[in-house]
Design a protein around this motif. Sequence first.
Motif, mmCIF file in Angstrom:
data_model
loop_
_atom_site.group_PDB
_atom_site.id
_atom_site.type_symbol
_atom_site.label_atom_id
_atom_site.label_comp_id
_atom_site.label_asym_id
_atom_site.label_seq_id
_atom_site.Cartn_x
_atom_site.Cartn_y
_atom_site.Cartn_z
ATOM 1 N N THR A 40 0.829 -1.207 0.000
ATOM 2 C CA THR A 40 0.000 0.000 0.000
ATOM 3 C C THR A 40 0.864 1.259 0.000
ATOM 4 O O THR A 40 0.529 2.257 -0.650
ATOM 5 N N LEU A 41 1.978 1.210 0.722
ATOM 6 C CA LEU A 41 2.839 2.391 0.847
ATOM 7 C C LEU A 41 3.791 2.568 -0.332
ATOM 8 O O LEU A 41 4.293 3.668 -0.570
ATOM 9 N N LEU A 42 4.021 1.473 -1.064
ATOM 10 C CA LEU A 42 4.959 1.545 -2.189
ATOM 11 C C LEU A 42 4.249 2.001 -3.465
ATOM 12 O O LEU A 42 3.079 1.690 -3.674
ATOM 13 N N PRO A 43 4.958 2.752 -4.340
ATOM 14 C CA PRO A 43 4.412 3.041 -5.673
ATOM 15 C C PRO A 43 4.354 1.727 -6.466
ATOM 16 O O PRO A 43 5.171 0.834 -6.215
ATOM 17 N N PRO A 44 3.429 1.585 -7.416
ATOM 18 C CA PRO A 44 2.476 2.608 -7.847
ATOM 19 C C PRO A 44 1.199 2.670 -7.020
ATOM 20 O O PRO A 44 0.392 3.568 -7.186
ATOM 21 N N PHE A 45 1.008 1.667 -6.110
ATOM 22 C CA PHE A 45 -0.274 1.572 -5.412
ATOM 23 C C PHE A 45 -0.576 2.818 -4.578
ATOM 24 O O PHE A 45 -1.704 3.311 -4.571
ATOM 25 N N SER A 46 0.424 3.315 -3.867
ATOM 26 C CA SER A 46 0.199 4.491 -3.021
ATOM 27 C C SER A 46 -0.211 5.697 -3.858
ATOM 28 O O SER A 46 -1.128 6.450 -3.484
ATOM 29 N N ILE A 47 0.437 5.871 -5.005
ATOM 30 C CA ILE A 47 0.125 7.008 -5.884
ATOM 31 C C ILE A 47 -1.294 6.886 -6.432
ATOM 32 O O ILE A 47 -2.053 7.857 -6.465
ATOM 33 N N VAL A 48 -1.667 5.665 -6.838
ATOM 34 C CA VAL A 48 -2.998 5.440 -7.412
ATOM 35 C C VAL A 48 -4.084 5.666 -6.367
ATOM 36 O O VAL A 48 -5.091 6.332 -6.637
ATOM 37 N N ILE A 49 -3.894 5.126 -5.166
ATOM 38 C CA ILE A 49 -4.905 5.273 -4.108
ATOM 39 C C ILE A 49 -5.083 6.733 -3.725
ATOM 40 O O ILE A 49 -6.217 7.217 -3.565
ATOM 41 N N ILE A 50 -3.977 7.472 -3.602
ATOM 42 C CA ILE A 50 -4.066 8.905 -3.289
ATOM 43 C C ILE A 50 -4.807 9.638 -4.407
ATOM 44 O O ILE A 50 -5.651 10.503 -4.147
ATOM 45 N N SER A 51 -4.509 9.285 -5.638
ATOM 46 C CA SER A 51 -5.182 9.902 -6.795
ATOM 47 C C SER A 51 -6.686 9.633 -6.757
ATOM 48 O O SER A 51 -7.503 10.522 -7.024
ATOM 49 N N GLN A 52 -7.053 8.403 -6.426
ATOM 50 C CA GLN A 52 -8.474 8.061 -6.373
ATOM 51 C C GLN A 52 -9.196 8.794 -5.246
ATOM 52 O O GLN A 52 -10.344 9.230 -5.401
#
Length: 633
Positions: free
Chosen positions: A559-571
Amino acid sequence: MKRNSIILLLALILIFSSSNISYASQDKTILILLDELSFEDIEKLFADDGFGIGFMNIKTRKPYGDESLYFSIATGRKVGIKSEDYRGLYKTTDGTIHVAGFQEMLKNLMGKNKRIKLDILGEKLKGKDISYIGDNSSAIIAADKDGNIESGEIEINYDIKWLEEKTDYHLAKSNVLVLSYDVEESDHRIELLKKYIRQYREHNILLIPKNVSSDMKYILNKNLAPVIYVDGNDKGLITSSSTKREGFITVEDLFVQLLHTNDMESPKSIGNFIHIEPEEGQFKLAQQLFKKTINLIWIASIFHGLVYFMQVYSAYYIYKNRKDKFEDLNLYNSFIIVNIFISLLMGLSSLHINIVLYLFINLLVTYIITVYMADKEINTIGLFATFTYGIILLGIFFYPELIYNSYIGFNNLFYGARYYGFNNGIMGVLLVSSIISYYFIKELMPNKFVDYMVCILFFLVNMVALSANYGANTGGFITSVALFLIMIYTNLLEENLSIYNIILLVFVGILIFGINMYFDYHSNEKSHAINFLVRIKTFGFGEFLDMFKVKARELLKLTLLPPFSIVIISQIISLKSLLKGDKSNLNRIGYTILLVSIIGFIINDTGMITFIYMIHYLISLLIYNRTTKPSNS
């Protein structure tokens, strides 16, 4: 007469003795540990001989290394050991081999798993004897709890006469022989190994590489290596109940297999015994399987990347409130939703063998359909969510490969976390598409009774699809139970949050979960979930804590690593911006998707993928509403 009787008696004793010796020999196993094993080596070793072939993910827990792999085989579960703790081999005066540093390694391992008492292969087989030939830390596999091996050699001579002499000597008094053999890309050693295997192929022989060969070590493959199993003249792809997929086994299976051939078992085991599924031309099939798997991981990486990029791209224009871009965003989001369906549909084909052709057809068909739907002003999201829901159910109940061959349902075999059943991406798409599908066709219901029946049917089917006998995703099953209860509450109970209704919902949820576990427990092939519960019963609560830590760390890390963190924040930015000042856009369907996506996120180790795909559908719906109903914006 007396003399004849004595001769007859001696003859009978000799016959029965010979019979016993022959029978025992068939139960003997030679585990050959190689430095590496390539397709070229396999072709040279076996030619047209009968053998089983498949793949095994050799990844263990950290710290990675040979000792971690050997201890994983020896204990039947993935563990991590510091390589520097191994301090060599030596023989005592009575011929016993001692693995120096073994007890310290075992102590450290038990220290990491204080609540779990591990079985040791060498200790379990001590009564039937296990021997070793080699000169390195692979002796760990044959050692008992004190680090001792009753018979064996601490050197290896790459000479066929020496190998045969030592093998005959040690197999005469042991049922399992662990042989460490370094190929070192030498044709001479391959030819020598070929002769050796042919000499002893009446026994069970397993060839396990400790490293991935250079010709199979692609950018995305650091862990998946070929495995050979010789069991008489059987030909085919090896498999086990751990994977339920032809051509794949797990590290944990080796422990069980070595016990199984000695008519032994361990209640603490995680793996299952290995068998060969009959197939002609198994070598070519294995090559095709490996190529398909490589291509699928590239396809999955490309399309997941496309989805994630779109979340970030959309978030920028949504945050800027660029209403002039909303039509384009609606088209792009529709493209992804159509593409998920097309990718599932293409799982029926074998086009992923040719990655260029696959991408061309996939993207072209998706583009044509998306543009056509936009021109006709059709609700692409509702329609294709319904199509997607239908094809997922078709796949899981009748043709699982349809799902595994799509980028959304592909199980990353190179990572080795899941081999069969629904991953958390397809689980999220199943649940969100079921929600949208239900509301999409709700207007067609002639009366409330039919509506209630369809509602119950839809969300009961989700639970069956994710249950142990089909999707085998325990976290997904729990999430689907939560969705079922939410739909009952919002539709049948009309959001009446009385004490009676709360007790009813809790009771129904527990009952459903209990029924699933009951049938799973009494099934012929128990799922990982029920085996996990059995291990908790055997080992105690420590097994649960150990698994919880692993899953929690995985969820937090990813969750904290990109790309997941970037995508979740974007959403989150997209949702906040779309709902700013007017939350009427987040109607009953929106609240349901949001709540279920959060539940799916929390209780699954890769729940962030569930969240991302469910929220993508939600954002797509919100943007669609903005473009078709401007008054709500």
